[in-house]
Scaffold this active site. Structure first.
Site: not given
Ligand code: PAF
Length: 283
Positions: A39, A149, A152
């Protein structure tokens, strides 16, 4: 100092309207919290690409098809706010649930085609939940760019298609997967793995890298996938859901890497569902 935490849409709107009035661009990093280096790499990209950065934290019940998974999802808001301090984000939006799903909420965003494969059949309703909440977060934050990201990867393509189809004026930026030194893709779900589970989980990436080499050299996919399934089970994975080679743009299945592709593997280890994918250059 931690960034301001906003829970009401009206407060967020006041800020974003002011930023746009001043000519600032806005980047959003949508998350469900339990922030990790993956993240934070998105936050870094957003800081580099836009003038103002909002991180959203919302554990979205509509994208969980398993109530136990939703109940066990880590919720770590104050640690998350601390982790964001060094990045100097401008706001953390942690919407009260009724800002996302007010009483009587009855709209669902469905993206066809891209969601019929891989994660779609294994997680009924998941992508509708994702597309619906992300559409709302795009509109609520008024972001010019949004950062997701590549871990996924299917989600990234679904969200990009949704924004394009609905004319939401946001650029969806994909960022490379961040990995542990062992090669394991970073994920909030890794918190649930035991030491042994972490070891098993890391073997998937080693196997994917070996497959990638063969595919890039022109090997056909099917025999490699059969071998990989056996190897994963022998390595301690308890179930292999799918092993797919797909076009990186359209996600159509490919018999070999004759054009830029992604290799996807989803398998269970230590009671945790682990998804991963890597790029395969055209052979
Ligand atoms: O990838 C996630 O964490 C979630 O699916 C997202 C994009 C924040 C939507 O809830």
């Amino acid at each position: 100092m931690t960034a301001p935490i906003l829970r009401r849409l009206a407060d967020l709107r006041a800020l974003t309207t002011e930023w746009h009035r001043n000519g600032d661009t806005i980047g959003v990093v949508p998350t469900m919290g339990a922030l990790h280096q993956g993240h934070l790499s998105l936050v870094q990209a957003a800081k580099a690409g836009t003038d103002r950065v909002i991180v959203t934290i919302f554990v979205n019940p509509k994208q969980f098809n398993n109530p136990e998974d939703l109940a066990n999802y880590p919720r770590t808001e104050s640690e998350d706010a601390q982790k964001l301090v060094p990045y100097g984000v401008d706001a953390i939006y942690v919407p009260d649930p009724d800002e996302i799903y007010p009483a009587g909420f009855s709209t669902t965003v469905t993206v066809g085609g891209l969601t019929d494969m891989m994660e779609g059949p294994f997680r009924p309703g998941h992508f509708e939940g994702v597309a619906t909440v992300v559409a709302k977060l795009f509109l609520q934050t008024q972001a010019d760019k949004a950062y997701f990201g590549e871990k996924d990867y299917q989600q990234l393509l679904v969200v990009r298609r949704m924004a394009r189809d609905l004319d939401i004026p946001v650029e969806v930026v994909g960022c490379p997967t961040v990995r542990e030194p062992s090669g394991l893709a970073m994920s909030s779900r890794n918190l649930r793995l035991s030491a042994n589970g972490l070891e098993i989980a890391a073997r998937k990436n080693t196997l994917m890298q070996a497959m990638a080499k063969e595919l890039a050299a022109g090997a056909p996919f099917e025999p490699l996938a059969e071998q990989a399934r056996d190897d994963l089970l022998a390595a301690g994975f308890t179930e292999v859901e799918y092993i797919d080679l797909r076009c990186a743009e359209t996600l159509e299945p490919l018999p070999n890497a004759s054009r830029p592709a992604r290799l996807f593997i989803t398998a269970w280890a230590d009671g945790v569902r682990l998804i991963d994918n890597i790029p395969i250059p055209a052979a």
